[in-house]
Design an enzyme around this catalytic site. Structure first.
Site, mmCIF file in Angstrom:
data_model
loop_
_atom_site.group_PDB
_atom_site.id
_atom_site.type_symbol
_atom_site.label_atom_id
_atom_site.label_comp_id
_atom_site.label_asym_id
_atom_site.label_seq_id
_atom_site.Cartn_x
_atom_site.Cartn_y
_atom_site.Cartn_z
ATOM 1 N N GLY A 156 73.535 41.177 91.152
ATOM 2 C CA GLY A 156 74.389 41.998 90.294
ATOM 3 C C GLY A 156 74.436 41.628 88.833
ATOM 4 N N SER A 157 73.386 40.967 88.324
ATOM 5 C CA SER A 157 73.436 40.628 86.893
ATOM 6 C C SER A 157 73.352 41.891 86.023
ATOM 7 C CB SER A 157 72.341 39.626 86.518
ATOM 8 O OG SER A 157 71.060 40.169 86.713
ATOM 9 N N LYS B 119 71.275 57.164 108.629
ATOM 10 C CA LYS B 119 71.393 57.116 107.173
ATOM 11 C C LYS B 119 72.224 58.272 106.625
ATOM 12 C CE LYS B 119 68.675 55.726 103.251
ATOM 13 N NZ LYS B 119 67.369 55.186 102.859
ATOM 14 N N LYS C 18 67.711 50.124 98.504
ATOM 15 C CA LYS C 18 67.490 51.113 99.560
ATOM 16 C C LYS C 18 66.919 52.376 98.940
ATOM 17 C CE LYS C 18 70.538 50.248 103.378
ATOM 18 N NZ LYS C 18 70.819 48.858 103.004
ATOM 19 N N VAL D 291 66.997 56.100 98.348
ATOM 20 C CA VAL D 291 68.063 57.103 98.381
ATOM 21 C C VAL D 291 67.613 58.255 99.283
ATOM 22 C CG1 VAL D 291 69.390 58.738 97.000
ATOM 23 C CG2 VAL D 291 68.903 56.447 96.107
ATOM 24 N N HIS E 188 63.832 49.546 87.187
ATOM 25 C CA HIS E 188 62.764 48.890 87.944
ATOM 26 C C HIS E 188 62.118 47.817 87.057
ATOM 27 C CE1 HIS E 188 59.763 48.391 90.990
ATOM 28 N NE2 HIS E 188 58.849 48.401 90.047
HETATM 29 C C1 GAR Z 1 66.563 43.843 89.000
HETATM 30 O O1 GAR Z 1 65.494 43.126 88.416
HETATM 31 C C2 GAR Z 1 66.150 45.266 89.272
HETATM 32 O O2 GAR Z 1 65.295 45.790 88.321
HETATM 33 C C3 GAR Z 1 65.472 45.124 90.606
HETATM 34 O O3 GAR Z 1 66.303 44.251 91.309
HETATM 35 C C4 GAR Z 1 66.853 43.303 90.394
HETATM 36 C C5 GAR Z 1 68.326 43.168 90.656
HETATM 37 O O4 GAR Z 1 68.871 42.100 89.931
HETATM 38 N N1 GAR Z 1 65.307 46.379 91.250
HETATM 39 C C6 GAR Z 1 64.220 46.727 91.948
HETATM 40 O O5 GAR Z 1 63.299 45.967 92.168
HETATM 41 C C7 GAR Z 1 64.209 48.151 92.468
HETATM 42 N N2 GAR Z 1 62.921 48.494 92.984
HETATM 43 P P1 GAR Z 1 70.443 42.010 89.691
HETATM 44 O O6 GAR Z 1 71.093 42.219 91.075
HETATM 45 O O7 GAR Z 1 70.684 40.623 89.190
HETATM 46 O O8 GAR Z 1 70.832 43.075 88.730
#
Ligand code: GAR
Length: 184
Positions: free
Chosen positions: A13-14, A59, A85, A87, A103
């Site tokens: 969740g950053s 789902k 997930k 959507v 992404h």
């Molecule tokens: C982020 O780097 C985001 O871009 C990636 O997950 C990470 C979550 O980090 N998402 C994907 O790879 C989607 N395909 P966070 O929980 O620290 O924000």
């Protein structure tokens, strides 16, 4: 009244934290009850909901429960930030054109769940970050904005990953401002 946003996140969740510090977030949804992002929401005093796909028959039922929250809070824009997930049809039917995702690669390069690792292993000289609209594919929706991130000669995967994340923390707020989400 500005656009009401909900953020969906599965783990750390950053990105959620960076967004929530700059924009009013109506609620956080996590598909994992023990995700660290829920603690972040609590510390930021932001409403959160968590339930898991496996608690439902399918789902469609899972997403119907999410949809109820979205409608109850009159959410205008769903901001996926590490929501791992795909959507499904239920959410897309009601919210297509109102769901964005970040992404950690320069799409269409390296889609999927391991964008950073895949780019690193491929030995690219640069990767990037992409914010895009969500459609029924995996990281296939129309690109809103993307930025290049170089891989430096002395990078380790950790320093490379950290630079990608820093780019995310810049890009997602930029896109939200461009989509006219009001700042705090
Ligand atoms: C982020 O780097 C985001 O871009 C990636 O997950 C990470 C979550 O980090 N998402 C994907 O790879 C989607 N395909 P966070 O929980 O620290 O924000």
């Amino acid at each position: 009244m500005g656009k009401k946003i909900a953020v969906f996140a599965s783990g750390n969740g950053s990105n959620f934290q960076v967004i929530a510090e700059q924009f009013p977030v109506e609620f956080l949804f996590s598909d994992h009850r023990d995700a660290y992002v829920l603690e972040r929401a609590q510390n930021l005093d932001i409403l959160s909901y968590a339930f898991e796909l496996k608690e439902f028959n399918n789902k469609a039922d899972y997403e119907t429960s999410i949809l109820e929250l979205l409608e109850q809070h009159q959410i205008d824009l769903i901001v996926l930030a590490g929501y791992m997930k795909i959507v499904g049809e239920t959410l897309l039917t009601s919210y297509e054109g109102r769901i964005i995702n970040i992404h950690p690669a320069y799409l269409p390069e390296f889609p999927g769940a391991h964008g950073i690792e895949d780019a690193w292993k491929a030995g690219v000289s640069e990767s990037g970050v992409t914010v895009h609209w969500v459609d029924s594919g995996v990281d296939t929706g129309k690109v809103i904005k993307q930025v290049r991130v170089p891989r430096l000669a002395d990078d380790t995967i950790e320093t490379f990953e950290a630079r990608i994340h820093e780019a995310e923390y810049q890009l997602y707020p930029e896109v939200l401002r461009e989509l006219e989400v009001e700042e705090k």
